[in-house]
Design a protein around this motif. Structure first.
Motif, short mmCIF file in Angstrom:
data_model
loop_
_atom_site.label_atom_id
_atom_site.label_comp_id
_atom_site.label_asym_id
_atom_site.label_seq_id
_atom_site.Cartn_x
_atom_site.Cartn_y
_atom_site.Cartn_z
N PHE A 257 0.83 -1.21 0.00
CA PHE A 257 0.00 0.00 0.00
C PHE A 257 0.87 1.26 0.00
O PHE A 257 0.60 2.21 -0.74
N LEU A 258 1.91 1.27 0.80
CA LEU A 258 2.79 2.44 0.87
C LEU A 258 3.53 2.65 -0.45
O LEU A 258 3.65 3.79 -0.93
N TYR A 260 2.55 1.74 -3.34
CA TYR A 260 1.55 2.20 -4.32
C TYR A 260 1.29 3.69 -4.16
O TYR A 260 1.27 4.44 -5.15
N CYS A 261 1.11 4.14 -2.93
CA CYS A 261 0.84 5.56 -2.67
C CYS A 261 2.02 6.44 -3.07
O CYS A 261 1.83 7.55 -3.58
N GLU A 264 2.37 6.35 -7.07
CA GLU A 264 1.22 6.95 -7.76
C GLU A 264 0.74 8.23 -7.08
O GLU A 264 -0.41 8.64 -7.27
N SER A 265 1.59 8.85 -6.29
CA SER A 265 1.17 10.00 -5.47
C SER A 265 0.58 11.14 -6.30
O SER A 265 -0.46 11.71 -5.94
N LEU A 268 -2.84 10.12 -7.67
CA LEU A 268 -3.83 9.97 -6.60
C LEU A 268 -4.28 11.32 -6.05
O LEU A 268 -5.46 11.52 -5.76
N PHE A 274 -10.54 9.15 -5.84
CA PHE A 274 -9.69 8.49 -4.84
C PHE A 274 -9.73 9.25 -3.52
O PHE A 274 -9.82 8.64 -2.45
N SER A 278 -11.15 7.85 -0.11
CA SER A 278 -10.25 7.77 1.05
C SER A 278 -10.88 8.42 2.28
O SER A 278 -10.81 7.88 3.39
N PHE A 334 -10.42 -0.02 0.93
CA PHE A 334 -9.81 0.32 -0.35
C PHE A 334 -9.96 -0.83 -1.34
O PHE A 334 -10.33 -0.64 -2.51
N LEU A 379 -2.85 -2.68 -6.54
CA LEU A 379 -1.70 -2.75 -5.63
C LEU A 379 -0.69 -3.78 -6.13
O LEU A 379 0.52 -3.56 -6.04
#
Length: 418
Positions: A257-258, A260-261, A264-265, A268, A274, A278, A334, A379
């Motif tokens: 998850f981290l 991915y974030c 793709e920051s 996102l 999103f 969230s 999510f 993910l």
């Protein structure tokens, strides 16, 4: 360069496999005496089966008997308890191999070296290692499960809405995993949901009948030995289940998850959907955690997962654990929003693990297999894009393995008071 990467990844895989064999000869004991005691205790059931095929298993184990029947026949061949155990160590290497073969079907465009290294990460999980080293039924069930998912993915990739050999093999191997550890029966619910959506109605009815035929030995078992259907630790304290399983899921998902974030920051932050999802997810999870927080009373002295033990070890209270439950359920929401099919798997996990004592080892490495092979999520595809992600994931798992060894040496968790 590609050939070199492939060779290096194969060497990494082989070295980890060798480490398992070395662990056998040097008496690796990350789990302490638990797995060892279980092997020698249930061996009496293996010997009892030699005299009576229908002997009641419940004095020795609450699991279905297929694994012990396999050990019985191996003992007839080798006539040595230790050789049987060593043979099962070798067989256990099938788990990462089968995982790799599954990954090739699920992610055909991903570089092979990445898939091989991901498969090799199975060797790092403590529960996999001690289960493999002590011929535990956990490994046998996972092997059958991976054979099932292999044929399931082959069938799912095809557009044909008729029954094929692949779907029959998938169901047969899943039944074998159920006859090894009965809680795998929950995955039939997921399979049936997919079959219902993809098969013509006549084909769906045929596969239901086939599953019914395969279930008949199980009906006999639970009729003769009802304790096999019961969980000795069952409880109605679902608030404990909710918090603990959310925390355990957080432990396994947090690196994916981290990453991915981070990767793709930009996308996102510019994605209004999103952000709104969230915020709504955070509100839902916060409300659920607050309810669970007020009723949490887990004090079994065993189980609870890594983060619960870490919370009491570092802070001597469960507040850090509650935070991981919050993040864990946020990740669950999510996944739910990504695809409706994920909801079935998540529901089955919460249902199947609910109990007075909830052990993280039951999901190790099972959750990783489910996450990559059955979940439909960005993910996984995002994680497999970059080789560096794999290195970071390996560091995360190695720290986990070291902490498990550290815990075993100093007996930290056994001294914790919940």
């Amino acid at each position: 360069m590609k050939k070199n990467q492939f060779v290096v990844s194969c060497l990494i895989f082989i070295l980890f496999a060798i480490s398992l064999i070395i662990g056998f000869f040097y008496g690796e004991a990350i789990s302490g005496a638990g797995a060892k005691k279980d092997f020698y205790f249930t061996w009496n059931y293996v010997l009892a089966l030699e005299n009576n095929f229908f002997v009641d298993p419940t004095p020795w184990t609450i699991h279905t008997p297929l694994h012990y029947l396999i050990l019985l026949h191996l003992n007839k061949i080798f006539n040595s308890q230790e050789i049987v155990r060593f043979f099962m160590v070798i067989v256990s290497i099938l788990v990462p191999i089968l995982f790799y073969l599954n990954l090739k079907i699920k992610f055909p465009a991903t570089k092979k070296n990445i898939l091989i290294i991901l498969a090799a990460s199975i060797f790092i999980f403590p529960a996999y290692r001690y289960s493999a080293l002590w011929a535990n039924s956990h490994i046998t069930a996972i092997i059958f499960f991976l054979l099932s998912t292999y044929f399931f993915l082959i069938w799912e990739k095809s557009s044909n809405k008729k029954i094929k050999l692949s779907i029959l093999f998938s169901v047969i191997f899943l039944a074998a995993s159920v006859y090894t550890r009965q809680y795998y029966a929950l995955f039939f619910i997921y399979y049936l949901f997919i079959f219902y959506n993809k098969l013509h109605i006549k084909e769906f009815l045929k596969i239901i009948f086939f599953i019914f035929i395969l279930s008949l030995p199980g009906v006999f078992l639970i009729t003769e030995y009802p304790l096999l259907l019961k969980n000795n630790f069952f409880t109605f304290r679902y608030h404990n289940t909710f918090l603990i399983i959310s925390s355990i899921i957080c432990f396994y998902l947090i690196p994916f998850f981290l990453l991915y974030c981070i990767s793709e920051s930009k996308k996102l932050l510019n994605n209004k959907r999103f952000i709104s999802n969230s915020i709504s997810s955070l509100i839902i999870t916060s409300a659920c955690i607050l309810v669970g927080f007020n009723y949490f009373d887990f004090n079994s002295g065993a189980g609870g997962g890594f983060f619960l033990k870490l919370s009491y070890f570092v802070f001597n209270n469960p507040y850090f654990f509650f935070l991981t439950s919050l993040f864990g359920f946020f990740m669950v929401v999510f996944l739910l929003k990504e695809d409706k099919e994920n909801a079935i798997i998540i529901f089955l996990l919460f249902l199947g693990l609910s109990g007075y004592v909830i052990y993280q080892k039951l999901l190790e490495p099972l959750f990783l297999l489910i996450f990559f092979l059955l979940f439909k999520t960005n993910l996984t595809s995002n994680f497999l894009k970059n080789d560096k992600n794999m290195y970071l994931y390996f560091i995360y798992l190695m720290l986990y393995l070291v902490s498990a060894a550290f815990n075993e040496y100093f007996q930290i968790s056994s001294k914790l008071v919940f």
